[in-house]
Design a protein around this motif. Sequence first.
Motif, short mmCIF file in Angstrom:
data_model
loop_
_atom_site.label_atom_id
_atom_site.label_comp_id
_atom_site.label_asym_id
_atom_site.label_seq_id
_atom_site.Cartn_x
_atom_site.Cartn_y
_atom_site.Cartn_z
N ARG A 164 0.81 -1.20 0.00
CA ARG A 164 0.00 0.00 0.00
C ARG A 164 0.85 1.26 0.00
NH1 ARG A 164 -1.86 1.22 5.99
NH2 ARG A 164 -0.23 0.17 7.16
N HIS A 165 2.15 1.12 0.30
CA HIS A 165 3.03 2.28 0.31
C HIS A 165 3.89 2.38 -0.96
CE1 HIS A 165 1.87 2.96 4.36
NE2 HIS A 165 2.45 1.87 4.83
N LEU A 166 3.79 1.40 -1.85
CA LEU A 166 4.73 1.34 -2.95
C LEU A 166 4.57 2.51 -3.92
CD1 LEU A 166 7.00 -0.13 -4.36
CD2 LEU A 166 5.31 -1.55 -5.54
N SER A 167 3.33 2.80 -4.31
CA SER A 167 3.14 3.87 -5.28
C SER A 167 3.56 5.22 -4.70
CB SER A 167 1.68 3.93 -5.72
OG SER A 167 0.84 4.16 -4.61
N THR A 168 3.23 5.43 -3.45
CA THR A 168 3.65 6.67 -2.80
C THR A 168 5.16 6.77 -2.76
OG1 THR A 168 1.67 6.75 -1.44
CG2 THR A 168 3.58 7.98 -0.65
N PHE A 169 5.81 5.65 -2.46
CA PHE A 169 7.27 5.66 -2.38
C PHE A 169 7.89 6.04 -3.73
CE2 PHE A 169 11.30 3.52 -3.12
CZ PHE A 169 12.06 4.08 -2.11
N LEU A 170 7.34 5.48 -4.81
CA LEU A 170 7.91 5.77 -6.12
C LEU A 170 7.77 7.24 -6.47
CD1 LEU A 170 6.71 2.62 -8.10
CD2 LEU A 170 9.04 3.13 -7.35
N LEU A 171 6.59 7.82 -6.17
CA LEU A 171 6.41 9.24 -6.43
C LEU A 171 7.33 10.08 -5.56
CD1 LEU A 171 2.53 9.36 -6.73
CD2 LEU A 171 4.16 9.90 -8.54
N LEU A 172 7.45 9.71 -4.29
CA LEU A 172 8.33 10.44 -3.40
C LEU A 172 9.78 10.37 -3.88
CD1 LEU A 172 7.03 9.58 0.17
CD2 LEU A 172 7.00 11.80 -0.96
N PHE A 173 10.16 9.21 -4.38
CA PHE A 173 11.54 9.06 -4.85
C PHE A 173 11.84 10.04 -5.97
CE2 PHE A 173 14.81 7.26 -7.55
CZ PHE A 173 15.80 7.00 -6.63
N LEU A 174 10.86 10.23 -6.87
CA LEU A 174 11.08 11.15 -7.97
C LEU A 174 11.32 12.57 -7.48
CD1 LEU A 174 8.33 9.92 -10.48
CD2 LEU A 174 10.80 9.53 -10.62
N PHE A 175 10.59 12.94 -6.41
CA PHE A 175 10.70 14.30 -5.92
C PHE A 175 11.85 14.49 -4.96
CE2 PHE A 175 6.15 14.46 -7.14
CZ PHE A 175 6.22 15.55 -7.99
N THR A 176 12.27 13.42 -4.27
CA THR A 176 13.22 13.60 -3.16
C THR A 176 14.59 13.02 -3.44
OG1 THR A 176 12.57 11.55 -2.07
CG2 THR A 176 11.34 13.53 -1.50
N ASN A 177 14.77 12.38 -4.58
CA ASN A 177 16.07 11.78 -4.85
C ASN A 177 17.19 12.82 -4.74
OD1 ASN A 177 17.84 9.67 -5.72
ND2 ASN A 177 17.92 10.68 -7.72
N SER A 178 16.88 14.07 -5.15
CA SER A 178 17.92 15.09 -5.16
C SER A 178 18.25 15.61 -3.77
CB SER A 178 17.48 16.27 -6.03
OG SER A 178 16.32 16.85 -5.50
N VAL A 179 17.43 15.35 -2.77
CA VAL A 179 17.71 15.93 -1.46
C VAL A 179 18.29 14.93 -0.47
CG1 VAL A 179 15.89 17.63 -1.75
CG2 VAL A 179 15.39 15.53 -0.52
N PHE A 180 18.48 13.68 -0.89
CA PHE A 180 19.01 12.71 0.06
C PHE A 180 20.50 12.85 0.27
CE2 PHE A 180 15.54 10.46 1.62
CZ PHE A 180 14.60 10.34 0.63
N SER A 181 21.12 13.72 -0.44
CA SER A 181 22.50 14.07 -0.15
C SER A 181 22.72 15.50 -0.63
CB SER A 181 23.47 13.11 -0.86
OG SER A 181 23.32 13.19 -2.25
N TRP A 182 23.76 16.10 -0.12
CA TRP A 182 24.04 17.50 -0.46
C TRP A 182 24.35 17.64 -1.94
CZ3 TRP A 182 23.90 22.41 0.79
CH2 TRP A 182 24.77 23.30 0.18
N LYS A 183 23.54 18.46 -2.61
CA LYS A 183 23.80 18.80 -4.01
C LYS A 183 23.74 20.31 -4.12
CE LYS A 183 22.40 14.56 -6.34
NZ LYS A 183 21.60 13.98 -7.43
N LYS A 184 24.89 20.92 -4.33
CA LYS A 184 25.01 22.36 -4.26
C LYS A 184 24.07 23.07 -5.23
CE LYS A 184 28.70 25.83 -4.06
NZ LYS A 184 30.15 26.04 -4.23
N ASP A 185 23.88 22.50 -6.43
CA ASP A 185 23.08 23.20 -7.42
C ASP A 185 21.59 23.15 -7.13
OD1 ASP A 185 22.68 20.55 -7.98
OD2 ASP A 185 23.17 20.68 -10.12
N GLU A 186 21.17 22.42 -6.10
CA GLU A 186 19.76 22.41 -5.71
C GLU A 186 19.38 23.69 -4.96
OE1 GLU A 186 17.39 20.24 -6.37
OE2 GLU A 186 18.70 18.87 -7.46
N PHE A 187 20.38 24.44 -4.51
CA PHE A 187 20.12 25.59 -3.65
C PHE A 187 20.74 26.84 -4.26
CE2 PHE A 187 20.31 21.76 -1.03
CZ PHE A 187 19.06 21.81 -0.43
N ARG A 188 20.13 27.97 -3.99
CA ARG A 188 20.57 29.23 -4.58
C ARG A 188 21.83 29.75 -3.90
NH1 ARG A 188 15.61 33.26 -5.75
NH2 ARG A 188 15.89 33.80 -3.56
#
Length: 926
Positions: free
Chosen positions: A3-27
């Motif tokens: 029941r959490h799988l679809s939510t997880f996949l969508l979250l992954f698309l949005f949050t993959n970039s924030v699970f580690s420091w990526k300088k270009d994600e921030f101004r």
Amino acid sequence: MGRHLSTFLLLFLFTNSVFSWKKDEFRNCNQTPFCKRARSRKPGSCSLIAYDVSISDGDLVAKLIAKQSSEDISEGQTRPTKPLVLTISAYQDGVMRMKIDEDQSLSPRKKRFEVPDVIEPGFLNKKLWLQRLKEDKSENGPMFVVYLSEGYEAVVRHDPFEVFVREGGENGKKVLSLNSNGLFDFEQLREKEEGEDWHENFRSHTDKRPYGSQSISFDVSFYDADFVYGIPEHATSLALNPTRGPGVEFSEPYRLFNLDVFEYVHDSPFGLYGSIPFMISHGKSRGSSGFFWLNAAEMQIDVLGTGWNDENSSVLMLPSDQKRVDTLWMSEAGVVDAFFFVGPGPKDVVRQYTSVTGAPAMPQLFATAYHQCRWNYRDEEDVFNVDAKFDEHDIPYDVLWLDIEHTDGKKYFTWDRMLFPNPEEMQKKLAGKGRRMVTIVDPHIKRDDSYYIHKEASEKGYYVRDSTGKDFDGWCWPGSSSYLDMLNPEIRSWWAEKFSYENYVGSTPSLYIWNDMNEPSVFNGPEVTMPRDALHYGDVEHRDLHNAYGYYFHMATANGLVKRGDGKDRPFVLSRAFFPGSQRHGAIWTGDNTADWDQLRVSVPMLLTLGLTGISFSGADVGGFFGNPDTELLVRWYQLGAYYPFFRAHAHHDTKRREPWLFGERNTEIIKESIRVRYMLLPYYYTLFREANASGIPVIRPLWMEFPTDEKTFSNDEAFMVGNSILVQGIFTERAKHVDVYLPGDQLWYDMKTGTAYKGGVTHKLEALEESIPSFQRAGTIIPRKDRSRRSSTQMENDPYTLVIALNSSKAAEGELYIDDGKSFEFQQGAYIHRRFTFSNGKLTSTNIASATAAPHKFASHCTIERIIVVGLSPDPKTALVEPGNHKADVERGPLLLRGGPGPSSVLTIRKPNVNIADDWTIAIL
């Protein structure tokens, strides 16, 4: 799982970039127009002058207007700017408030946002009514002077406009100034002109900016300062490094913009989870001063290195013989609502600042002990197994934490009844051992029509709105989520009611709360947060209050726990986001750190900075949240973390389990001893928390706060003081054989493990012991302890005390002990015990130092003192005489101070003097 799988996949698309420091994600500053504009301004570019200066309603009031817009402008000229209104107010204890805003009588497009509910209400009653305005002459025209406080004056210079505080008299030295370098700029609200584009873009996000640019910037100078400190939160050194000037290696300002930054990097001026725009300076010749700007919009601050403006030195209005540190403050919006603190001591500045924003809350005693946390303890069986293992290994702890996976589908105030079928019983079993639980409650509310919180909030219109007026819909852990508009007092009150036992089904009196992700974190938002053009209560844009959002959420949650207990018990709420005033509502931690040695080291300046800015109750995740610490790192982190004000181990769900007993028998014993040291020192820590609650002075302190004239301490952020009595030096390198420890002052220091004496004012090269990090008791102090090992702090309540007396060269020492019931607000009505212990001329004396309004009969303690340890007494006494009672106690040589080895012959112990901790008595060593 399904029941959490679809939510997880969508979250992954949005949050993959924030699970580690990526300088270009921030101004950065160049991608932030207001910052880029402010930094491009040249010294002396401010054209404002102060005119029509007068005293009105006890304040100094003036108009600020461009030179060419003064009363004698030529016919046909237009005014390039409308007048601004300057107001200066004086308050008790050396505090000056300065406000600059648009003139409301000229009908600006809207009233600019002023942050509510931060200034301590009692502070406003401390206003001093200014009576007389005098005029001094200077080379640059008149200066208008008012008496500020004993020995200090506030001065407004006419042309060019400048505000400063000086020591009394025409030739008095400056303490703090604003616009001495002519960098002041105030972008006023105006009508949009044809062809203008007010939108701003960053990556895929567009900020509509309906009111256009409204930024403010100005320079602030700190005089006779060697260093400046403060403005958390950044993973940087304690003394703030210059961000502009010759030889500066990086050019980004210190950013204050609350952000959810995964695996943040150390040694960076980048903004993290909280923002406190308060800076404190310190120097050997004068001492300390401070500056605070009450503004919740994004802020960027430059520390300007020596020579930053050499090519423009002619514009400076400074006496050549007075050194200073210059800074540049830049904000996207708001008003100027600034406070000048004259000090002159570092503790004075902190007291002055917390008189404005409030003193730290007094925590419950259990909260000052050890906390065990993980994302996530899987189920009730896991909880009980962890709890039982602590007992099996005889390791004390007070709180077990549950992260988001304990909920039903990440809906707060719910339980996954498959994993936690009996939450009340689970909590009661832990409470039977004197232990508590904490559950997580975040600000994002799952958009699920079957979820009662969402349904009610949606129906009542309690969510933050997007720029079109609809409920803002962003992504966080539950998927599609909306965010409560905590600026609205009605919504905060509604939220507080959700913590009642009737509303939070499954909660009990031993359950407390953790606020995470409250920057706010929005996985698909610009820079992983809420769009700046989102709308709050009163149509306030999110850009105006962003940095205060988590503060209001923290406030509402803490108020909920107070209401839950009918106002009787103190709350415990941990928050990740913070703002000035957060100290009134609970504890803070430094967020998602990483298991590496650099992060261990940077935890010290981060926590010291928080303490300087009012937040005494703070800690860093012991072991590091991300990654798997090797055994040595984990052990060293426990040894250091045992001295943090907030002591919690925590780990990400992808890490290996790391409870204290999983690293071999030898390491388990070392970790256990580190935790037990904290429990032994709980009476001392609790006394320090009361000092912080009464005065704002932090629990852990930079060395220079206790030794303000010792220049070797000014940039030392690897060691720190716990109160005024204990110095702790961390070990921050792998396989260290030796550690250099600088012991300040001209007195002796005693190793807390062995009692060995070390000379002050010297750097000592010591062996890096496996079983402990260096810690020393300062000569001339007395520390209260409880030495019996128990399962939790609750079970220590009636245990006897030990006093450890470290004598100075005069064979004297003093210390304090504060006791109350450890949980209620009754201490505010005088239900407490406060004792001072003084050792002089071979005699130890206990006296009452509770205030005259105290009512000790409301709280009684029958605890006794079972041991008195005296270090540094060279004669060989035979006995001790106890008065009243005229009875003798045994005296002997040689026990250790902390567990671990024999003490030197200068350690003396008086056993079982049988005096009550709450009574007046004397013990003479014969």
